[in-house]
Design a protein around this motif. Structure first.
Motif, short mmCIF file in Angstrom:
data_model
loop_
_atom_site.label_atom_id
_atom_site.label_comp_id
_atom_site.label_asym_id
_atom_site.label_seq_id
_atom_site.Cartn_x
_atom_site.Cartn_y
_atom_site.Cartn_z
N ASN A 316 74.98 25.18 5.63
CA ASN A 316 74.11 26.36 6.09
C ASN A 316 73.99 27.10 4.52
O ASN A 316 72.72 27.66 4.27
N PHE A 317 74.94 26.89 3.71
CA PHE A 317 74.70 27.63 2.25
C PHE A 317 73.53 26.78 1.66
O PHE A 317 72.51 27.23 1.03
N PHE A 320 70.36 27.52 2.79
CA PHE A 320 69.90 28.77 2.20
C PHE A 320 69.44 28.57 0.77
O PHE A 320 68.21 29.27 0.24
N GLU A 324 65.56 29.66 -0.97
CA GLU A 324 65.65 30.90 -1.57
C GLU A 324 65.26 30.62 -2.96
O GLU A 324 65.06 31.49 -3.93
N LYS C 84 70.29 34.15 9.93
CA LYS C 84 70.75 32.77 10.04
C LYS C 84 71.93 32.39 9.27
O LYS C 84 72.50 31.46 9.28
N THR C 85 72.31 33.42 8.34
CA THR C 85 73.57 33.00 7.61
C THR C 85 74.94 32.98 8.06
O THR C 85 74.96 33.41 9.41
N ILE C 86 75.70 32.24 7.62
CA ILE C 86 76.80 31.55 7.95
C ILE C 86 77.80 32.77 8.94
O ILE C 86 78.29 32.57 9.96
N ASP C 89 76.01 33.24 12.03
CA ASP C 89 76.28 31.86 12.73
C ASP C 89 77.46 31.85 13.51
O ASP C 89 77.70 31.41 14.58
N THR C 122 66.00 35.09 9.19
CA THR C 122 65.93 35.42 7.90
C THR C 122 67.15 35.28 7.15
O THR C 122 68.09 34.78 7.89
N SER C 123 67.33 35.46 6.05
CA SER C 123 68.73 34.96 5.22
C SER C 123 69.44 36.41 5.08
O SER C 123 68.81 37.49 5.97
#
Lengths: 404, 624, 157
Positions: A316-317, A320, A324, C84-86, C89, C122-123
Motif C-alpha cells: 500500500n505504501f 502510494f 505521488e 485507499k490509504t492503509i 483500507d 484518492t490518497s
C-alpha cells in the motif's frame, strides 16, 4: 456520516491547554521582534512537519534578510498517510494557528501570510475564511494591527489540488507560483529565495500553533515539556488497530508502549511511525521514545495488530509513492516502481535473496541521491518492514514458495 | 546567448551567487577539497565546474551548457562532507569551504544505480538507433561499467513514435526525462511545445493534449534534437528516398549545399569543430552519385538582390511617397523556423517580412525552371535535394505554395547529420577526399552568400551590397568586415549613415540606416515585443534567425552543440569567406547572368515575384 | 464545442483573470474554479487561460495533468473519491469499494453513462481516525459502511 466541525473537549499540556484568541499577537507586539526571536530560540522548538529543522533559525535568517517583500507560508498540505492533526488544529484551534502566523509575520517583517490548504480539506475552507473575517474585524489582521503603527498583515488561503509532494516546502512554493509541484534544487533555500523569489518562511500548522503558546507562556514553560533535545509536546495522529484512534497531545519522549496503552490497542504487532515515509517498528522495540533523537515523526502513528499482513501494508505504501512521486528525478521516479515491483515479486514468491539485496542497495541510493525528502524517505518502509518482519515475509508459506 | 533563465520555473534556476568582480578580494576565492586535494575556486562556482577545472570528469545527463539547471537526472551526485545526502554537482554553488568526494563508494553505487534505473526504462536498441555511438546514455553505460541490466530492461516499445512532423520525430520509448528538450523549447527558444505531462511513474514529455507535433505550434527548429542526450528526438530522414532517386537512371538528381553544413560536416567524421570541408564535400557528393552539385550561396546572392531591392522600394515608398502603409522595419525571411514562429505568434506582422523566398527555395525554383530549360531536362525528372543545417527546411520545402515550376521547388531537405550518414554508407571518409569545385552554370558564389551561415551574415551581406548600390562606394569597413554584425550577442543593433549617395537614391541622402540582428526565437520574441510596443519605428532592417548562432547552430547540424562549438563553426565560415575572390553579392557574375538572360526586368519584377518571392500564412496560436 | 459555448467560456475566464490577476501564480486558483464549474478543464479553456496569462498551452496542460483534482477530460457531475490509504483500507475500504462499484455499475476511474458519477481513488484524506472515508465533491464522509456509502450516493443524486 458527513464530517462536521465541532470542537470536542481535548486534553493536552501545551496546545490543547486554554488560550485566549489574539493573546500571542498582543504579547508579541508588546515585547518586540528581538524578544520573540529570543523566546523562539530558547524554546528550541523544531519544525513539527517531520523534518525537524529549528524554527528559530528559519525565522532569524528571514528576519535578517534584506528584501522588499517577505512571506510566511503555513504548510497545511497535510498529506502524509495517517496524519490528521492539522485538520484538528485548523478546525478546532484556528486561533492558535493564525495567531502564530501573525506573530511570525511580525517577527520576520512579512505583510502577507499564505495558508496552503490541501484540496482534500476544502470542507473546512468556509469556516477558516469566516474565522479570518472575524480576525480582521478584531484588528488581529489588517492595517496597524492592535494599534501597532505600521504593522500591516493579512492572511490568504490557497487550496492545493491533490498532490502529496506539495507538502515538500519548495514544491509547495512552486505550486503557489502556478507550476507543477516539483521540488526545487537546494540551495537556494526558501529563506533565501522563496515564494516569488522573496525570502519565505514555510512552517507547519502545528509549529505555528506552538509558537502562539511559546509567546504567551514563555520558552521556559514550553521546555518543561518533552525531552532535552525534543522540547514541548507533540500532536500524534493515531489510527489503525486501536479502540481510541484520534489526535493526542503527548510530551515528546513518550514511549510506544505508553502510547499503545493510551489509545487502547491490543495484540499490537507493529507501529508505523511517521506515516508512509516513516519506519515500521516491531513489538520488540516498543520501548523506543517518540522524539527527534529516537523515533522521529511528524505525528503519524499507525497501529497494526497480529492479524495484519505486513507485506500488504508495504505494498500500500509503495503504491502510494509510485503515484505521488513528482516524477522529475530518476531515483524517485523509477526507484519506487522497482521497489513496488519487488514487493509484488515477494508476494508471488518470485525472488532470490540477491535480488532482494540489490533492491536494498537501490533503496540506499534513493535515500541519498533523490532530489527531495519524498524520494529520500520513500524507501524507509521498504527497508524497515523487510528487516523487522523478515520472518513473517520470507518464511511464510503464503508468499509463494517457502524459502524457510 | 538569450537570457535562458527568464521563463524557467524557479526549480530550474541556478542559485545565483554573484561571482565577484575581483577575485583577489577577501572571499572572492574559496578553498575547497576535492578528493582530498586542496584547490581554490571563485565564489559561486558549481561543484561540477570546479571539478571540471581540476580535470575531474563528473557524468551528467540533464545538464547542458546552453540550458538552465534542472538537477533532475541525479547522475552527477557527489558527496559533500557533513551533508546527509549526496548533492547534485551541477546545481550546487560553492559558497563555503567544503570537502567533496567524487568517487566514494556511496557515489559510485548511486551513479551505477541511477544509470541502471534509466536503462531499465529506456527502450534503446543501440544498433538500431540513429544516435548509436553518439548517445550520452550509451556512453555513460560504457564509462561506468554497466555489465547487466540490474533492474530489468523494457522489452517492447510502449509509446507510439510520433513521425507526423516533416522535421522532428519523437520516440518517447527512448526518453529518459532529462527535460533538455523542455528547457530548449520553453526557455531557449520560447516556443513552448514540450512540457512534462502527468506525474509519478506516468510522467512523460509531451505536447498539448498529447497531440502530434504537426498539430501543435512547433516551428521545426530542431533545437531539441541537438540537445537530446539519447535518440528520443531525431530528424525526419529522407536519405532512403534520395538513394532511390540516385539509383533511378531516369532521374536527374541535383543537390545544393548551404554554407553551414560545410563548416560542420567534419564533426561527423571525427574532426574538431571549426574546419570547412567544402571542396571535399563536393567530391563526396559526386561520388555518392549526385548529377550536379550547386552552391546555395549563389541564391543567397540572389536573395540579397531581391531583399535589398525590396528594402530600397520600401524605403522609397516611405520616404518619398510618404506612403504610410509601408511596413518598416523589413524582416529577413531566410529562416523557415523564424517564418513559422512569426506566423504562429505574430501573424498580424507578416507584412513586415520580406517576401523573398529563402535561398533554398529560390534555388529550387531556378533549378526546375531556368536550369531545366537550359539543360533541356523535363522538370518532372529533376530531383532537387538541398543540404541544409536545418530541420525546418524540410517543412519549408513541403509548403504547398513552393512550386514555381508546377513541381515542388525542392524535393528533399537533407540535414548535415543525415548526409554524414549517407557519406559513411557510401564508404567514404570525407576528410581524406580530393577537392572539387561546384558545377556550372552557377559555379562559385560570393563570400557574402557564404556568411549567411552565421548570425548577422545576411545583414552584413546586404549592407555590402545596398551601401555600394546607393553610394557607389564600398562599405567603409576594413577588409569588408562589418564587425557590428558579427558575434553571438542575442540582439545586435547598429546603423550606417548614407552620405554622398548616387543621384538615383537622393531620397536616402543623410539617412541613418538602422538595423538589428537577432538569433534564437527567444530573442526574436523580444524584438517582436519591441515592435509591438512601437519602439522600432526608426529601424529599417532586421535579420532574424531561428537558431542560436544562426544556421551554423541549426537543428540539422552535428551533435553535440554548445556556444564554443558554434563559435568555432562561425570562425570557419568567416575564414573561408576571406579567401574567396568575390565577396559581394552584386559582383557575382553568375547572378548577373541569370538576371540578364532569365529575369531581364531585374529584382522584384513580375517574373522574379513569380519565381523568387512567396507569401505567408496567418497561423496563429490556437491549437485545433 | 459550439461557438456560443466557447464565447461564454472565454468571458468566464476573462472574469476570472480580472479577479486573480495575470500573474502565473493565478493559474491554479483559476483552474480550480473552472474545474469546479465544469467538472473538467477543456482543451479550449486551457488555451484561453494560457492566452490570457501569456503562457503556453502546454504549460497549462502540464499543470492540469500534475494535480489529481484537475481533469483534462469530462468527469461526472459528482466525483466520489474513496481513500485507499492503509488506515482506511484496514477499516473496511474494500467493502465500500465493492458497494460503490455495484451501485453505480462502473469501475474506479470510470464515469457513469449519464455523466452523473465518477469514481476515483484518492490518497490519504486525513480522516484515518474515522475511516473508511470518502470525499463526495467538497464533502467528506467518514466511518462509512456499505449501506451508508450507497445512501450518501442516493441522497446526492
Amino acid at each position: 456520516m458527513e464530517a462536521k466541525i465541532n470542537k470536542t473537549h481535548r486534553e493536552g499540556a501545551v496546545l490543547f491547554s486554554p488560550y485566549d484568541a489574539g493573546s500571542s499577537i498582543k504579547k508579541a507586539l508588546e515585547v518586540g521582534r528581538e524578544n520573540i526571536l529570543f523566546e523562539v530560540r530558547e524554546s528550541k522548538i523544531k519544525g513539527r512537519g517531520g523534518a525537524g529543522f529549528p524554527t528559530a533559525t528559519k525565522w532569524m535568517l528571514v528576519a535578517a534578510a534584506k528584501a522588499d517583500k517577505k512571506y510566511i507560508v503555513c504548510n497545511a498540505d497535510e498529506g502524509e498517510p495517517g496524519t490528521f492533526k492539522d485538520r484538528v488544529l485548523l478546525t478546532e484551534y484556528p486561533d492558535l494557528v493564525f495567531d502564530g502566523m501573525v506573530v511570525a509575520g511580525y517577527t520576520i517583517g512579512a505583510e502577507i501570510g499564505i495558508l496552503y490548504l490541501r484540496g482534500e480539506y476544502i470542507f473546512m475552507l468556509e469556516q477558516l475564511e469566516d474565522y479570518l473575517i472575524s480576525m480582521r474585524q478584531n484588528n488581529l489582521l489588517g492595517k496597524n494591527i492592535l494599534g501597532k503603527e505600521g504593522f500591516n498583515f493579512d492572511i490568504s488561503i490557497r487550496l492545493g489540488s491533490g498532490a502529496y509532494v506539495c507538502g515538500e516546502e519548495t514544491a509547495l512554493i512552486e505550486s503557489l507560483e502556478g507550476h507543477r509541484g516539483e521540488p526545487r534544487n537546494r540551495p537556494p533555500y526558501p529563506v533565501n529565495t522563496g515564494y516569488m523569489g522573496y525570502p519565505t518562511v514555510v512552517n507547519n500548522v502545528e509549529t505555528l500553533a506552538s509558537i502562539s503558546k511559546i509567546i504567551t507562556k514563555g520558552a521556559d514553560w514550553f521546555k518543561t515539556h518533552g525531552t532535552e533535545k525534543s522540547t514541548g509536546s507533540k500532536l500524534f495522529s493515531v489510527s489503525g488497530d486501536c479502540k481510541k484512534p484520534g489526535v493526542y497531545e503527548l510530551p515528546w519522549g513518550t514511549t510506544l508502549n505508553e502510547l499503545i496503552k493510551i489509545v487502547d490497542a491490543e495484540n499490537t504487532k507493529a507501529i508505523q511511525v511517521g506515516g508512509a515515509s516513516g519506519v515500521c517498528i516491531p513489538k520488540s522495540q516498543f520501548d523506543r521514545q517518540l522524539s527527534y533523537e529516537d523515533a522521529s515523526t511528524g505525528g503519524s502513528i499507525m497501529i497494526f495488530n497480529e492479524s495484519r499482513k505486513m507485506l500488504h501494508v508495504l505494498k500500500n505504501f509503495m503504491d502510494f509513492f509510485v503515484e505521488e512521486s513528482c516524477g522529475q528525478c530518476t531515483p524517485c521516479r523509477i526507484g519506487n516502481v522497482k521497489l513496488l515491483e519487488c514487493v509484488e515479486r515477494i508476494e508471488k514468491g518470485e525472488y532470490t535473496f540477491s535480488y532482494i539485496n540489490s533492491m536494498k542497495d537501490l533503496s540506499r541510493t534513493m535515500q541519498v541521491a533523490s532530489k527531495c525528502g519524498l524520494g529520500q524517505s520513500s524507501p524507509n518502509p521498504f527497508l524497515s518492514i523487510l528487516e523487522n518482519f523478515k520472518d513473517e515475509i520470507f518464511r511464510s508459506k503464503e508468499n509463494g514458495v517457502s524459502h524457510a | 546567448m538569450p537570457d535562458t533563465i527568464k521563463r524557467a520555473p524557479v526549480s530550474q534556476q541556478p542559485f545565483k551567487v554573484e561571482k565577484p568582480q575581483d577575485l583577489n578580494t577577501i572571499g572572492g576565492m574559496i578553498s575547497i577539497e576535492i578528493n582530498e586535494k586542496k584547490v581554490s575556486v571563485p565564489l559561486g562556482t558549481t561543484i561540477y565546474e570546479a571539478c571540471k577545472e581540476n580535470q575531474i570528469h563528473i557524468p551528467t545527463l540533464c545538464h547542458h551548457p546552453d540550458l538552465c539547471i534542472a538537477g533532475v537526472c541525479r547522475v552527477c551526485v557527489v558527496e559533500v562532507e557533513g551533508m546527509r545526502t549526496l548533492q547534485a554537482s551541477c546545481s550546487f554553488p560553492i559558497t563555503a569551504s567544503i570537502k567533496i568526494k567524487t568517487t566514494s563508494e556511496l557515489v559510485r553505487k548511486a551513479r551505477r544505480n541511477i544509470i541502471d534505473l534509466l536503462l531499465s526504462e529506456h527502450h534503446g536498441e543501440c544498433y538500431a538507433c540513429v544516435k548509436n555511438k553518439n548517445c550520452e546514455l550509451q556512453t555513460l553505460a560504457q564509462e561506468y561499467g554497466v555489465d547487466k541490466m540490474r533492474y530489468g530492461h523494457i522489452s517492447a516499445p510502449i509509446h507510439e513514435v510520433d513521425n507526423s512532423s516533416t522535421s522532428v520525430i519523437r520516440d518517447m520509448n527512448k526518453c529518459i526525462l532529462c527535460r533538455r528538450c523542455v528547457r530548449t523549447c520553453i526557455d531557449l527558444q520560447e516556443v513552448g511545445v514540450l512540457e512534462a505531462i502527468s506525474r509519478g511513474d506516468k510522467t512523460v514529455i509531451g505536447t498539448f493534449y498529447d497531440k502530434s507535433l504537426q498539430d501543435v505550434i512547433c516551428i521545426n527548429c530542431g533545437q531539441c534534437i541537438n540537445r537530446c542526450p539519447t535518440g528520443a528526438l531525431y530528424s525526419n530522414d529522407p536519405s532512403d528516398e534520395i538513394w532511390q532517386a540516385i539509383d533511378d537512371p531516369t532521374k536527374h538528381v541535383v543537390i545544393q549545399t548551404a554554407p553551414s553544413p560545410r563548416a560542420a560536416i567534419g564533426e561527423e567524421f571525427g574532426q574538431p569543430p571549426g574546419k570547412s570541408f567544402t571542396p571535399e564535400l563536393n567530391t563526396a557528393l559526386k561520388r555518392i552519385g549526385f548529377d550536379r552539385v550547386f552552391d546555395t550561396n549563389f541564391t543567397a546572392d540572389l536573395t540579397i538582390h531581391e531583399e535589398g531591392t525590396e528594402l530600397l522600394h520600401r524605403l522609397k515608398k516611405a520616404l518619398v511617397d510618404k506612403d504610410e502603409s509601408v511596413k518598416l522595419p523589413q524582416f529577413t525571411s531566410c529562416s523557415p523556423g523564424w517564418i513559422k514562429f512569426i506566423e504562429h505568434f505574430y501573424p498580424e506582422y507578416l507584412d513586415y517580412l520580406s517576401t523573398a523566398k529563402s535561398p533554398q527555395q529560390m534555388f529550387g525554383a531556378i533549378i526546375k525552371t531556368f536550369y531545366a530549360q537550359e539543360e533541356g531536362i523535363d522538370p518532372k525528372d529533376i530531383v532537387s535535394v538541398s543540404l541544409m543545417p536545418c530541420s525546418a527546411k524540410k517543412f519549408e520545402c513541403n509548403r504547398p505554395e513552393m512550386n514555381s515550376s508546377g513541381f515542388k521547388d525542392v524535393d528533399y531537405g537533407l540535414t548535415t547529420r543525415e548526409l554524414g550518414k549517407m557519406i559513411r554508407e557510401a564508404g567514404i571518409n570525407l576528410p581524406e577526399l580530393p577537392k572539387t569545385g561546384f558545377d556550372e552554370p552557377f559555379g562559385e558564389a560570393s563570400g557574402a552568400g557564404l556568411i549567411f551561415g552565421a548570425t548577422g551574415g545576411v545583414m552584413e551581406a546586404a549592407l555590402r551590397t545596398v551601401y555600394e548600390l546607393v553610394t557607389g562606394r564600398e562599405v567603409p569597413f576594413e577588409n569588408l568586415r562589418i564587425e557590428v554584425c558579427r558575434g553571438f550577442e542575442g540582439i545586435k543593433e547598429a546603423s550606417v549613415k548614407l552620405e554622398n549617395v548616387l543621384p538615383d537614391y537622393s531620397f536616402l541622402e543623410g539617412v541613418e540606416v538602422k538595423f538589428m540582428v537577432a538569433h534564437g526565437t527567444a530573442n526574436a520574441k523580444q524584438v517582436m515585443e519591441l515592435l509591438k510596443a512601437g519602439k522600432l519605428s526608426d529601424v529599417h532592417f532586421i535579420e532574424i534567425m531561428a537558431c542560436p548562432g544562426g544556421c551554423l547552430g541549426g537543428g540539422g547540424q552535428p551533435i553535440p552543440t554548445s556556444e564554443e562549438i558554434r563559435k568555432q563553426r562561425a570562425k570557419a565560415i568567416y575564414a573561408e569567406e576571406e579567401g574567396l575572390p568575390i565577396r559581394k553579392s552584386h559582383e557575382n557574375p553568375h547572378v548577373k547572368f541569370i538576371y540578364e538572360k532569365f529575369i531581364p526586368e531585374g529584382p522584384c519584377s513580375e517574373l522574379s515575384h513569380k519565381l523568387l518571392h512567396t507569401h505567408y500564412t496567418k497561423r496563429g496560436r490556437y491549437i485545433i | 464545442m459550439l461557438v456560443y459555448e466557447k464565447n461564454s467560456l472565454s468571458d468566464e475566464i476573462e472574469v476570472l483573470i480580472e479577479k486573480f490577476g495575470k500573474e502565473r501564480s493565478a493559474l491554479l486558483p483559476i483552474l480550480q474554479i473552472i474545474e469546479k464549474r465544469h467538472n473538467y478543464i477543456s482543451e479550449f479553456a486551457q488555451q484561453e487561460v494560457a492566452r490570457l496569462l501569456d503562457i503556453h498551452p502546454v504549460e497549462v496542460y502540464s499543470v492540469v495533468s500534475f494535480y489529481n483534482f484537475l481533469h483534462r477530460y469530462p468527469q461526472g457531475k459528482n466525483i466520489v473519491r474513496l481513500c485507499k490509504t492503509i488506515s482506511c483500507d484496514m477499516a473496511g475500504k474494500r467493502e465500500i469499494e465493492e458497494a460503490l462499484k455495484r451501485e453505480l455499475g462502473i469501475n474506479f476511474d470510470e464515469t457513469t453513462r449519464d455523466k452523473k458519477w465518477t469514481l476515483e481513488y484518492t490518497s490519504c484524506l486525513g480522516m484515518c481516525d474515522q475511516g473508511p472515508a470518502m470525499l463526495v465533491n467538497d464533502k467528506v464522509y467518514t466511518k462509512l459502511d456499505p449501506e451508508t456509502a450507497v445512501q450518501i450516493i442516493n441522497d446526492t443524486k
